[in-house]
Design an enzyme around this catalytic site. Sequence first.
Site, PDB file in Angstrom:
ATOM      1  N   LYS A  22     -22.008  18.620   8.459  1.00  0.00           N
ATOM      2  CA  LYS A  22     -20.945  18.903   9.412  1.00  0.00           C
ATOM      3  C   LYS A  22     -20.627  17.716  10.313  1.00  0.00           C
ATOM      4  CE  LYS A  22     -17.992  21.714  11.348  1.00  0.00           C
ATOM      5  NZ  LYS A  22     -16.813  22.186  10.588  1.00  0.00           N
ATOM      6  N   SER A  65       0.825  -1.204   0.000  1.00  0.00           N
ATOM      7  CA  SER A  65       0.000   0.000   0.000  1.00  0.00           C
ATOM      8  C   SER A  65       0.863   1.259   0.000  1.00  0.00           C
ATOM      9  CB  SER A  65      -0.982  -0.050   1.168  1.00  0.00           C
ATOM     10  OG  SER A  65      -2.205   0.549   0.808  1.00  0.00           O
TER      11      SER A  65
END
Length: 285
Positions: free
Chosen positions: A205, A153
């Site tokens: 939010k 990765s």
Amino acid sequence: MKFPFLAQRLFNTPLAITPGKAEVIMAALAERMGIAQMQRSVSMMDDDDYDYTGPGDNPRTGYDVVAGTAIVPVAGTLVQKLGTLRPYSGMTGYDGIRQNFLTALADPKVKAIVLDVDSPGGEVAGCFDLVDTIYKARGTKPVRAILNEAAYSAAYAIASAADSIYVPRTGGTGSIGVIWMHMDWSKALDAAGFKVTFVTYGDSKADGHPEIELSPEAYARFKAQIDSMGELFVETVARNRDIPASQVRATQAATYMGAAGVSQGLADGVMAPDAAFRALLADIN
């Protein structure tokens, strides 16, 4: 304290890390911290007592020089900022790798640079800027990634920026993908008798907070971001390794052992780390 730091690094943030490593970290956190402790951890994330300083005999040098070759360590879980030049507490910071690489690049005593890689990957944040820094330095000095044993990765993204990659027979390459884990504490909070109310400006939010379930709309938005990061990963590896993006994408984040990675174009040869290092010395001397 160390666990709040790990929780902050692991949950609700894009990671370029092997799923197995992520599961190990999650299991360790789950075993050692109850939901109440996790709640406390969140409140302490901006004011924990984790030791960021780390050891180091020479604070200006984070690499060893052997026969004119700088050995830059890329080990353990990779994080954006660790504040040390050498791996510490099982982690390496992109900040330390960058400083080591640029210092070695400018060091007249250094003829070549080895990225000494053994890592399952880590954070997306900061990774690709570092990869671009290494890639753009190609041609200045020989840069070789020697895996000892694996580059998965984010660690593979870094290794791919080197001029060449050598992997041992039992080592690994790949895991070219991105993962994002949402920790949902809502049912555990309900069971404990807690109710969390968010007062926000902006409908999105509070999206992704562990105290509430992840809505389908929030999932779709986060998935689009992960897909975008994944495509950046694919295009970066394709550029670095000079292979088609379709070939990289077709790996579907699989991992490859030894020669299998070479056949996929993810490494240049199978060689034990010491043999790969001796071969580099023969090339530069």
